[in-house]
Design an enzyme around this catalytic site. Structure first.
Site, PDB file in Angstrom:
ATOM      1  N   ASN A 192      37.140  -5.200  27.662  1.00 38.51           N
ATOM      2  CA  ASN A 192      37.102  -6.242  28.696  1.00 38.51           C
ATOM      3  C   ASN A 192      37.759  -7.502  28.132  1.00 38.51           C
ATOM      4  O   ASN A 192      37.207  -8.140  27.238  1.00 38.51           O
ATOM      5  CB  ASN A 192      35.641  -6.510  29.085  1.00 38.51           C
ATOM      6  CG  ASN A 192      35.507  -7.546  30.194  1.00 38.51           C
ATOM      7  OD1 ASN A 192      36.468  -8.241  30.540  1.00 38.51           O
ATOM      8  ND2 ASN A 192      34.321  -7.663  30.736  1.00 38.51           N
ATOM      9  N   CYS A 222      35.762 -13.844  34.135  1.00 37.49           N
ATOM     10  CA  CYS A 222      36.552 -12.624  34.354  1.00 37.49           C
ATOM     11  C   CYS A 222      37.331 -12.651  35.670  1.00 37.49           C
ATOM     12  O   CYS A 222      38.314 -11.925  35.827  1.00 37.49           O
ATOM     13  CB  CYS A 222      35.656 -11.397  34.313  1.00 37.49           C
ATOM     14  SG  CYS A 222      34.845 -11.184  32.735  1.00 37.49           S
ATOM     15  N   HIS A 256      39.477  -5.450  37.803  1.00 37.74           N
ATOM     16  CA  HIS A 256      39.077  -6.017  36.520  1.00 37.74           C
ATOM     17  C   HIS A 256      38.566  -4.887  35.631  1.00 37.74           C
ATOM     18  O   HIS A 256      37.819  -4.020  36.086  1.00 37.74           O
ATOM     19  CB  HIS A 256      37.982  -7.064  36.754  1.00 37.74           C
ATOM     20  CG  HIS A 256      37.367  -7.556  35.486  1.00 37.74           C
ATOM     21  ND1 HIS A 256      38.129  -7.970  34.413  1.00 37.74           N
ATOM     22  CD2 HIS A 256      36.065  -7.701  35.110  1.00 37.74           C
ATOM     23  CE1 HIS A 256      37.323  -8.355  33.441  1.00 37.74           C
ATOM     24  NE2 HIS A 256      36.067  -8.195  33.830  1.00 37.74           N
TER      25      HIS A 256
END
Ligand code: ACO
Length: 323
Positions: A280, A113, A250
């Site tokens: 996500n 990520c 994020h």
């Protein structure tokens, strides 16, 4: 001094939208649980003909259009992904070919990520080191291919997509007023590798594997790690939270975003949130969020923008950029 200035941003999402209610017949969950624990209402899921390369190519073309450039103007492609089309060659090379680019070089970067934040920092160093003048930095992921669709604690959290920016070398004065990347800070700590990982790989199982996560453990570490690396970036840039125009974190979980912003003293109205619509998307989440906030006019030339990410490894980092 040389600065890496953002010339354009673009994104691409798979055609299919999967809403929370669509999980209700698959696993024991509910729209209310997912919204309350994560803030996610929907995510995009790639069809068979939509891959990390095709989504990355589409995002790259959109970023090039926004910059008024073509692939012929680019020297380097850095693709952040943990879901490559193949184990090798690098998916960035496939994107290079799809863009008709026969010069320069391309490589993939894997930091889960945090991939986009790592990739932007890497591209900035190539530009400032004189190895490239214009770099396409792409985050593209098809995490749906790694999900165990019978595991309700992970399958509801992730989505597919891609985002890209074009960075270009420009002269700066070496001050905070310069446009471009002003400061960055990266971290990793492999002692956490079992908290969020994929249980397969070429050198171990010879399979692709599925994503496994101890969600509560990730949550427990996330806010502290995120705020630490941001404070280090503020110190490197010589700024405080009050100087920021936009915080683009994020997009993993609304509760993590809210808690981080609160701890740093960044007001809600300066935080770009897209996790509700995208879920996500790992390395794609920050450039997707950037692309939304640029398109709707929030992020404008001259704004001071903070990018942040944290993910498997753990890896984490932050980048300060004047738009
Ligand atoms: N629907 C309904 N119930 C669920 C679901 C679901 N989809 N998933 C888990 N549950 C249940 C659990 O089984 C548990 O039940 P139990 O009490 O009977 O055992 C209960 O809900 C509570 O589970 P927790 O894991 O404690 O729930 P929590 O409030 O921590 O929320 C979540 C889970 C959303 C995963 C949270 O821990 C989280 O967001 N963690 C961060 C992980 C993350 O965002 N990772 C993304 C990658 S890392 C990154 O990008 C930063």
């Amino acid at each position: 001094m040389i600065r890496s200035v953002v010339r354009g941003v673009g994104s691409a999402l798979p055609r299919r939208i999967m809403r929370n209610a669509d999980f209700e017949g698959m696993v024991e969950t509910s729209d209310a649980w997912i919204v309350q624990r994560t803030g996610i209402t929907q995510r995009h899921i790639a069809a068979d003909d939509e891959t990390t390369a095709s989504l990355g190519e589409a995002a790259a073309r959109a970023a090039l259009d926004a910059a008024g450039l073509t692939a012929q103007d680019i020297d380097l492609i850095v693709l952040a992904t943990s879901t490559p089309n193949h184990t090798f060659p690098a998916t960035s090379v496939e994107i290079q070919e799809r863009l008709g680019m026969r010069h320069g070089f391309a490589f993939d970067l894997q930091a889960v990520c945090s991939g986009f934040v790592y990739a932007v920092t890497t591209a900035d160093l190539y530009i400032r080191g004189g190895l490239a003048k214009r770099v396409l930095v792409i985050g593209s992921e098809t995490f749906s291919r790694l999900l165990d669709w019978s595991d309700r604690s992970t399958c509801v959290l992730f989505g597919d997509g891609a985002g890209a920016i074009v960075l270009e070398a420009a002269d700066g004065e070496g001050t905070l007023a310069d446009r471009g990347i002003l400061a960055a800070s990266l971290r990793s700590d492999g002692t956490h590798k079992q908290k969020l990982y994929v249980d397969g790989g070429p050198s171990t199982t010879q399979t692709v594997g599925h994503l496994r996560m101890e969600g509560r453990e990730v949550f427990k570490h996330a806010v502290g790690m995120i705020t630490d690396v941001i404070e280090a970036t503020f110190a490197a840039g010589g700024i405080t939270a009050d100087d920021l125009d936009w915080f683009v974190p994020h997009q993993a979980n609304k509760r993590i975003i809210d808690a981080s912003a609160r701890k740093l003293g960044i007001p809600e109205e300066k935080v770009v949130v897209t996790v509700d619509l995208h879920g996500n998307t790992s390395a794609a989440s920050v450039p997707l969020a950037l692309s939304v906030a640029v398109a709707d006019g929030r992020i404008k030339r001259g704004d001071l923008v903070l990018l942040e990410a944290m993910g498997g490894g753990f890896t984490w980092g932050a980048v300060l950029v004047r738009w």
